[in-house]
Design an enzyme around this catalytic site. Structure first.
Site, PDB file in Angstrom:
ATOM      1  N   SER A 132      -1.089   2.750  -3.044  1.00  0.00           N
ATOM      2  CA  SER A 132      -0.816   1.320  -3.279  1.00  0.00           C
ATOM      3  C   SER A 132      -1.781   0.497  -2.445  1.00  0.00           C
ATOM      4  O   SER A 132      -2.216   0.942  -1.370  1.00  0.00           O
ATOM      5  CB  SER A 132       0.612   0.975  -2.873  1.00  0.00           C
ATOM      6  OG  SER A 132       0.785  -0.433  -2.825  1.00  0.00           O
ATOM      7  N   TYR A 146       7.704   1.491   3.033  1.00  0.00           N
ATOM      8  CA  TYR A 146       6.926   1.783   1.818  1.00  0.00           C
ATOM      9  C   TYR A 146       5.428   1.789   2.134  1.00  0.00           C
ATOM     10  O   TYR A 146       4.697   2.702   1.747  1.00  0.00           O
ATOM     11  CB  TYR A 146       7.255   0.741   0.752  1.00  0.00           C
ATOM     12  CG  TYR A 146       6.482   0.883  -0.539  1.00  0.00           C
ATOM     13  CD1 TYR A 146       6.671   1.971  -1.376  1.00  0.00           C
ATOM     14  CD2 TYR A 146       5.554  -0.086  -0.926  1.00  0.00           C
ATOM     15  CE1 TYR A 146       5.972   2.096  -2.576  1.00  0.00           C
ATOM     16  CE2 TYR A 146       4.855   0.016  -2.117  1.00  0.00           C
ATOM     17  CZ  TYR A 146       5.061   1.114  -2.942  1.00  0.00           C
ATOM     18  OH  TYR A 146       4.361   1.228  -4.120  1.00  0.00           O
TER      19      TYR A 146
END
Ligand code: NDP
Length: 237
Positions: A132, A146
């Site tokens: 990401s 995350y």
């Protein structure tokens, strides 16, 4: 398009969103694709019927199940680890077990799947992990855990690229920014926050991520390894 004709492909986490777009793309290019899912059986069965790919239930939080699936599907020409979950919220309030489960899915599974795949992967093999853009730049509060998992993917990719490169196997990460999926819907609550940081002010489409994956997984990308390929509408610019 027949770039993956005769190639054996495993996509971990392929039933929905970006993973489903990757399955569609690689199957359309002739790949013999197996994909895993955990909770979305109906979506997985529909996708299998649509694409000719094989759906297999495997929970990425279960290390031994992931290793067994890779072993059963191998030898693989292409492994794509897409399965991921995003737990967001106040770090002081998040459930510790849920955080640990996220780490198993987002970090432990890519590591073990990649290592297991490499055992029998032939020269020219490709390992891809969907990271990401928050692995590079967090940008807003509430996603520390995350972001940590996606930064971990970077170390994994760099290290395994060095381990397996001498055998002609490349290892790369694709780092999407906001992409319109169930995880991050275009009309979701984060829209204004995200677009305020982006040059191209829209969500990406899963097909756009799949196109980058297809190139990296294909024969033209043999000189590309140990690298993070960000596709984020300029979020990090
Ligand atoms: P979705 O939530 O839309 O889809 C997630 C996919 O992963 C589903 O196919 C799901 O299958 C699978 N999955 C989740 N948990 C497990 C599990 N325990 N075992 C097996 N499969 C699992 O997410 P996206 O498509 O948006 O995200 C895909 C990847 O891209 C993730 O790694 C995510 O972190 C990353 N990403 C996404 C961004 C975005 O904005 N959408 C931005 C940056 C990165 P099932 O439903 O069957 O369990």
């Amino acid at each position: 398009m027949a770039g993956f004709q005769g190639k054996s492909v495993l996509v971990l986490g392929g039933s929905r969103g970006i993973g489903a777009a990757i399955v569609r793309r690689l199957a359309a290019e002739g790949g013999k694709v197996t994909f895993t899912y955990a909770g979305s059986r109906e979506a997985a069965e529909r996708l299998a019927a649509e694409t000719g790919a094989t759906a297999a239930v495997t929970d990425s939080a279960d290390r031994d199940a992931v290793i067994a699936r890779v072993r059963e599907s191998g030898p693989l020409d292409v492994l794509v680890v897409n399965a991921g979950v995003a737990l967001m919220g106040d770090a002081l309030e998040l459930d510790a077990d849920a955080v640990d489960r996220m780490i198993r899915i987002n970090v432990h599974a890519p590591y073990h799947a990649a290592v297991e795949a490499a055992r029998r992967m032939p020269e020219g093999g490709r390992i891809l992990v969907i990271g990401s853009n928050v692995g590079d730049h967090v940008g807003f509060p509430g996603i520390a855990g995350y972001a940590m998992t996606k930064s971990a993917v970077q170390g994994l990719v760099r290290g395994l690229a060095r381990d397996f490169g001498p055998r002609g196997i490349t290892v790369n990460a694709v780092q999407p920014g906001p992409v319109d999926t169930d995880m991050n819907p275009a009309e979701g609550p984060l829209k204004d926050l995200l677009y305020g940081k982006m040059v191209i002010q829209r969500h990406g489409r899963p097909e756009e991520i799949a196109a980058m994956v297809a190139w990296l997984a294909g024969p033209e990308a043999g000189f590309v390894t140990g690298a993070m390929h960000t596709i984020d509408g300029g979020f990090g610019a």
